[in-house]
Design a protein around this motif. Structure first.
Motif, PDB file in Angstrom:
ATOM      1  N   ALA A  33       7.435   5.606   1.549  1.00  0.00           N
ATOM      2  CA  ALA A  33       6.134   6.115   1.100  1.00  0.00           C
ATOM      3  C   ALA A  33       5.157   4.971   0.925  1.00  0.00           C
ATOM      4  O   ALA A  33       4.424   4.908  -0.070  1.00  0.00           O
ATOM      5  N   GLY A  34       5.115   4.077   1.885  1.00  0.00           N
ATOM      6  CA  GLY A  34       4.184   2.977   1.788  1.00  0.00           C
ATOM      7  C   GLY A  34       4.419   1.942   2.863  1.00  0.00           C
ATOM      8  O   GLY A  34       5.318   2.074   3.698  1.00  0.00           O
ATOM      9  N   VAL A  35       3.623   0.897   2.829  1.00  0.00           N
ATOM     10  CA  VAL A  35       3.717  -0.197   3.791  1.00  0.00           C
ATOM     11  C   VAL A  35       3.490  -1.502   3.042  1.00  0.00           C
ATOM     12  O   VAL A  35       2.461  -1.681   2.373  1.00  0.00           O
ATOM     13  N   SER A  36       4.438  -2.424   3.134  1.00  0.00           N
ATOM     14  CA  SER A  36       4.216  -3.757   2.594  1.00  0.00           C
ATOM     15  C   SER A  36       3.547  -4.601   3.671  1.00  0.00           C
ATOM     16  O   SER A  36       3.782  -4.402   4.864  1.00  0.00           O
ATOM     17  N   PHE A  37       2.724  -5.549   3.241  1.00  0.00           N
ATOM     18  CA  PHE A  37       2.023  -6.366   4.216  1.00  0.00           C
ATOM     19  C   PHE A  37       1.602  -7.679   3.579  1.00  0.00           C
ATOM     20  O   PHE A  37       1.677  -7.865   2.361  1.00  0.00           O
ATOM     21  N   VAL A  38       1.180  -8.589   4.429  1.00  0.00           N
ATOM     22  CA  VAL A  38       0.671  -9.879   3.981  1.00  0.00           C
ATOM     23  C   VAL A  38      -0.790  -9.973   4.393  1.00  0.00           C
ATOM     24  O   VAL A  38      -1.158  -9.583   5.507  1.00  0.00           O
ATOM     25  N   GLY A  39      -1.620 -10.488   3.489  1.00  0.00           N
ATOM     26  CA  GLY A  39      -3.029 -10.614   3.810  1.00  0.00           C
ATOM     27  C   GLY A  39      -3.770 -11.385   2.735  1.00  0.00           C
ATOM     28  O   GLY A  39      -3.257 -11.584   1.625  1.00  0.00           O
ATOM     29  N   THR A  40      -4.950 -11.811   3.048  1.00  0.00           N
ATOM     30  CA  THR A  40      -5.793 -12.489   2.067  1.00  0.00           C
ATOM     31  C   THR A  40      -6.367 -11.484   1.079  1.00  0.00           C
ATOM     32  O   THR A  40      -6.196 -10.270   1.226  1.00  0.00           O
ATOM     33  N   ALA A  69       0.861  -1.188   0.000  1.00  0.00           N
ATOM     34  CA  ALA A  69       0.000   0.000   0.000  1.00  0.00           C
ATOM     35  C   ALA A  69       0.890   1.229   0.000  1.00  0.00           C
ATOM     36  O   ALA A  69       1.795   1.341   0.832  1.00  0.00           O
ATOM     37  N   THR A  70       0.664   2.143  -0.926  1.00  0.00           N
ATOM     38  CA  THR A  70       1.455   3.365  -0.992  1.00  0.00           C
ATOM     39  C   THR A  70       0.695   4.515  -0.342  1.00  0.00           C
ATOM     40  O   THR A  70      -0.529   4.485  -0.218  1.00  0.00           O
ATOM     41  N   CYS A  71       1.434   5.531   0.059  1.00  0.00           N
ATOM     42  CA  CYS A  71       0.835   6.699   0.711  1.00  0.00           C
ATOM     43  C   CYS A  71       1.807   7.861   0.619  1.00  0.00           C
ATOM     44  O   CYS A  71       2.967   7.678   0.256  1.00  0.00           O
ATOM     45  N   PRO A  72       1.376   9.077   0.953  1.00  0.00           N
ATOM     46  CA  PRO A  72       2.305  10.211   0.964  1.00  0.00           C
ATOM     47  C   PRO A  72       3.409  10.014   1.997  1.00  0.00           C
ATOM     48  O   PRO A  72       3.266   9.245   2.962  1.00  0.00           O
ATOM     49  N   ARG A  73       4.514  10.727   1.786  1.00  0.00           N
ATOM     50  CA  ARG A  73       5.627  10.665   2.737  1.00  0.00           C
ATOM     51  C   ARG A  73       5.160  11.033   4.135  1.00  0.00           C
ATOM     52  O   ARG A  73       4.279  11.856   4.316  1.00  0.00           O
TER      53      ARG A  73
END
Length: 732
Positions: free
Chosen positions: A38-45, A11-15
């Protein structure tokens, strides 16, 4: 229903918003969250991805990584894209577009990169005798995102389509609209979800197009920000399960209906410009919130707390003008002062959240802030000031929020004021400390490298010397502005005491001066303050203040300890001895004699102090002030153990010509090996990053690369800080 197994997403987002986004994603069921710039990596269904697209208030996009690979040139890019299973990823008869980011020496244009990527995708279908997807640059069903970094690419599918910050309610905006996801982030930082549940009011005295008010209303109503969207990128993805998506969407509609049925708190906005208020009303109507969000024309001086009902609790939140955005800079102190007076007079007992253009604006308010967050409005750095108006005394504006009452960092409240960038940096420092903990316990080292530009944007080296920290700033890349580099150094200063448990007065910063001129660094001083630290059996003097270096190169610790283990009863020669730490180790280990050679009087004097500090006499530990190569030519006595650690380059006025380790190491090693006893060993080390040992050197002597064995865990990173070889005479 299609099987729904966990997988990786981004998921990307502003700084500066990743910490907020990470909390959102976690609440939606995401795991293995990792914050990026500028984002967050994650694991999910898949269901977690659907909820992220629907419910995240701060995300810009949600991407599904599908592959990576080489892209050093156009052909490599093409081959990597051809290697991905596009028919398995995309639904039939859907349109796509390629968004290409980045360039390198071979792929110099993003349009070319996008075109070459598109050609590869189409050719995959043609090779399989399948109908390729349509290409639509204007309104594709699915965006394929290709990011080029140096000679590699990452490829992802955009599950969103149009950016998530576009909620669909904005029909018109003012001169400097606040993006919806940044507005939501301000409200989340100000704890508006909790306040709304408690029935607190929401007021914006300079509301503009009402973005803050509408985001606040959606939060209070438990309304998913993307609930009004009719299409998403994932609908063209072959893994999309329409039944599952409709169920999640239906659940969100039910929550929104119940939220509005329960009623919303008082939400009011004001602006002095009638045209702006008309635009705000259009947006409110488009959002379907006209019953609950009300705006009216009032100048700041006319704003009062609503009196038709009792409002003991509330949040006043606003994004005042600042010089780079709109307005005149010279009038801004008065505007902020007026705002401070309004807060103090009308809204006692409330909370306030002010997005200030700089710290001077905060001072002008004349009110204490208990928290500050560094954010970005577009490319402009801004500060969110959170102010508790209960018992907050209005000052004259000279001693206000930023310096005296809410310092950037103190030991007592560092956890309260860390900016998002500072939090990210602090987390990395803590992680490094945990990784080194068991090694430090075993080794007993009190001097070690804790951090070395692990996050490229925070380009410093942090070394611990006992109870002290030494922070040396690297030269920022040319694409990093002076302002950005200064902000990142401020983040480091803000977070380091709390992250390491080190008092601020025991942290020394060597800041690169940004100026024109011959020297990029200023000499810190000549106080001569020496700190004693322990390494193995040696006590070594370091100076954290006066010089660029401290007097102890920490990456050579294993080599010094190796010398200590081998030196007993031997004659030891230390060439380019610097402050003589290796000499101290050898002497303490029982070396029969040591000789240390350097051209610098300062370093030899330092070595003399180290000898005295360890109770070692110069009668058995000789100091020679000389040019090393000349000294080697003029003598013929032999040594059992030699350390040769030359500089990468030297151009001293004391000797003719210059020295370059790549150019001159063959001759230097030849001279040094003439002084090595037949059964002796010479250790040759240097810090030139791209150094290569001449082939004829390896043919003349028995050479062994021992670099890996001379790197402790605190320096086991790439690129390695030094290279090291063991030299012996060829045996008959």
């Amino acid at each position: 229903m299609i099987a729904d197994t966990p997988q990786a997403w981004l998921a990307t987002c502003p700084r500066a918003l990743p910490p907020i986004l990470a909390k959102e994603l976690e609440s939606l069921g995401a795991t293995d969250l990792r914050e990026q710039q500028a984002g967050v990596s994650f694991v999910g269904t898949r269901a977690v991805m659907y909820r992220a697209c629907l419910w995240s208030r701060t995300a810009t996009r949600v991407l599904m990584p599908v592959g990576d690979g080489a892209a050093g040139n156009a052909d490599a890019l093409y081959e990597t894209l051809c290697g991905l299973p596009w028919p398995e990823l995309l639904k039939e008869e859907r349109s796509v577009a390629v968004t290409f980011h980045g360039t390198n020496s071979e792929i110099r244009n993003t349009r070319f990169g996008a075109q070459r990527s598109k050609d590869a995708i189409v050719d995959v279908y043609r090779a399989a005798s399948l109908t390729p997807p349509k290409i639509s640059l204007e309104a594709p069903d699915l965006q394929i995102v290709v990011r080029l970094h140096r000679d590699r690419i990452d490829v992802a599918l955009d599950m969103v389509g149009e950016s998530l910050h576009r909620r669909g309610y904005r029909r018109a905006a003012g001169d400097a609209p606040l993006k919806e996801n940044l507005a939501a982030a301000l409200l989340l930082r100000a704890d508006w979800p909790r306040l709304a549940k408690e029935g607190a009011a929401l007021v914006d005295p300079m509301c503009g197009s009402a973005t803050l008010l509408l985001e606040g209303a959606q939060i209070a109503a438990d309304q998913a920000p993307a609930l009004g969207r009719s299409s998403f990128g994932f609908m063209a993805w072959s893994g999309h399960d329409d039944e599952q998506w409709l169920a999640i969407q239906s659940e969100a509609r039910g929550r929104a209906e119940r939220g509005l049925a329960q009623g919303l708190p008082e939400i009011r906005g004001y602006d002095a410009d009638p045209k702006v208020i008309r635009r705000a009303e259009e947006n409110i109507s488009a959002a379907g919130l006209a019953k609950w969000v009300r705006v009216s024309v009032k100048a700041l001086g006319e704003v009062r707390k609503p009196t038709h009902i009792a409002l003991p609790k509330g949040l006043l939140i606003t994004n005042p003008p600042y010089g780079e955005r709109i307005g005149r800079k010279d009038s801004l102190p008065q505007l902020y002062r007026h705002l401070g007076e309004l807060l103090n007079r009308e809204f006692k007992g409330w909370q306030a959240a002010i997005l200030a253009g700089d710290r001077e604006h905060g001072r002008s308010l004349g009110l204490r802030s208990h928290r500050q967050y560094q954010l970005f409005n577009g490319r402009l750095p801004v500060t969110l000031l959170l102010i508790d108006l209960e018992g907050n005394r209005l000052t004259d504006g000279h001693a206000g929020t930023a310096d005296q009452e809410a310092p950037v960092v103190t030991e007592e409240n560092a956890d309260l004021v860390l900016s998002p960038g500072a939090e990210m940096f602090a987390n990395r420092v803590r992680k490094n400390q945990r990784k080194l903990a068991s090694w430090l316990k075993r080794s007993g080292n009190e001097c070690y490298r804790l951090y070395d530009a692990d996050i490229p944007e925070y380009a410093v080296a942090i070394d611990r010397y006992g109870e002290h920290l030494h922070v040396a700033e690297y030269k920022a890349p040319v694409q990093i502005s002076e302002e950005a580099a200064a902000q990142r150094l401020a983040d480091i200063r803000q977070s380091l005491p709390e992250a390491t448990g080190t008092a601020a007065n025991k942290i020394v910063y060597k800041q690169r001066e940004r100026q024109r001129g011959k020297s990029q660094y200023q000499v810190r001083g000549d106080a001569g303050e020496m700190l004693s630290v322990r390494e193995g059996n040696a006590k070594l003097l370091v100076n954290l203040h006066d010089y660029l270096d401290t007097g102890l190169f920490l990456d050579h610790r294993p080599l010094r300890l190796r010398i200590a283990a081998e030196a007993k009863g031997l004659r030891f020669l230390n060439l380019y001895c610097y402050t003589g730490s290796a000499t101290i180790h050898a002497a303490l280990a029982g070396a029969r004699e040591t000789v240390s050679v350097d051209l610098s009087n300062s370093y030899l004097s330092w070595l003399g102090q180290n000898l005295a500090h360890n109770g070692l006499a110069e009668t058995r530990n000789h100091l020679e002030r000389a040019d090393v190569m000349q000294w080697l030519r003029e003598g013929d006595d032999l040594f059992d153990l030699i350390l040769l650690d030359p500089p990468s380059f030297s151009n001293s006025r004391k000797v003719p010509g210059s020295f370059d380790v790549q150019r001159d190491h063959g001759g230097l090693l030849g001279l040094a090996m003439k002084r090595l006893a037949p059964t002796g060993v010479l250790y040759f080390s240097n810090n030139r990053r791209k150094f290569r040992l001449d082939a004829d050197v390896s043919e003349r002597f028995a050479v062994k690369d021992i670099t890996k064995r001379t790197l402790d865990p605190d320096f086991q990173r790439h690129p390695v800080p030094h290279q090291c070889w063991e030299f012996r005479h060829e045996t008959p």
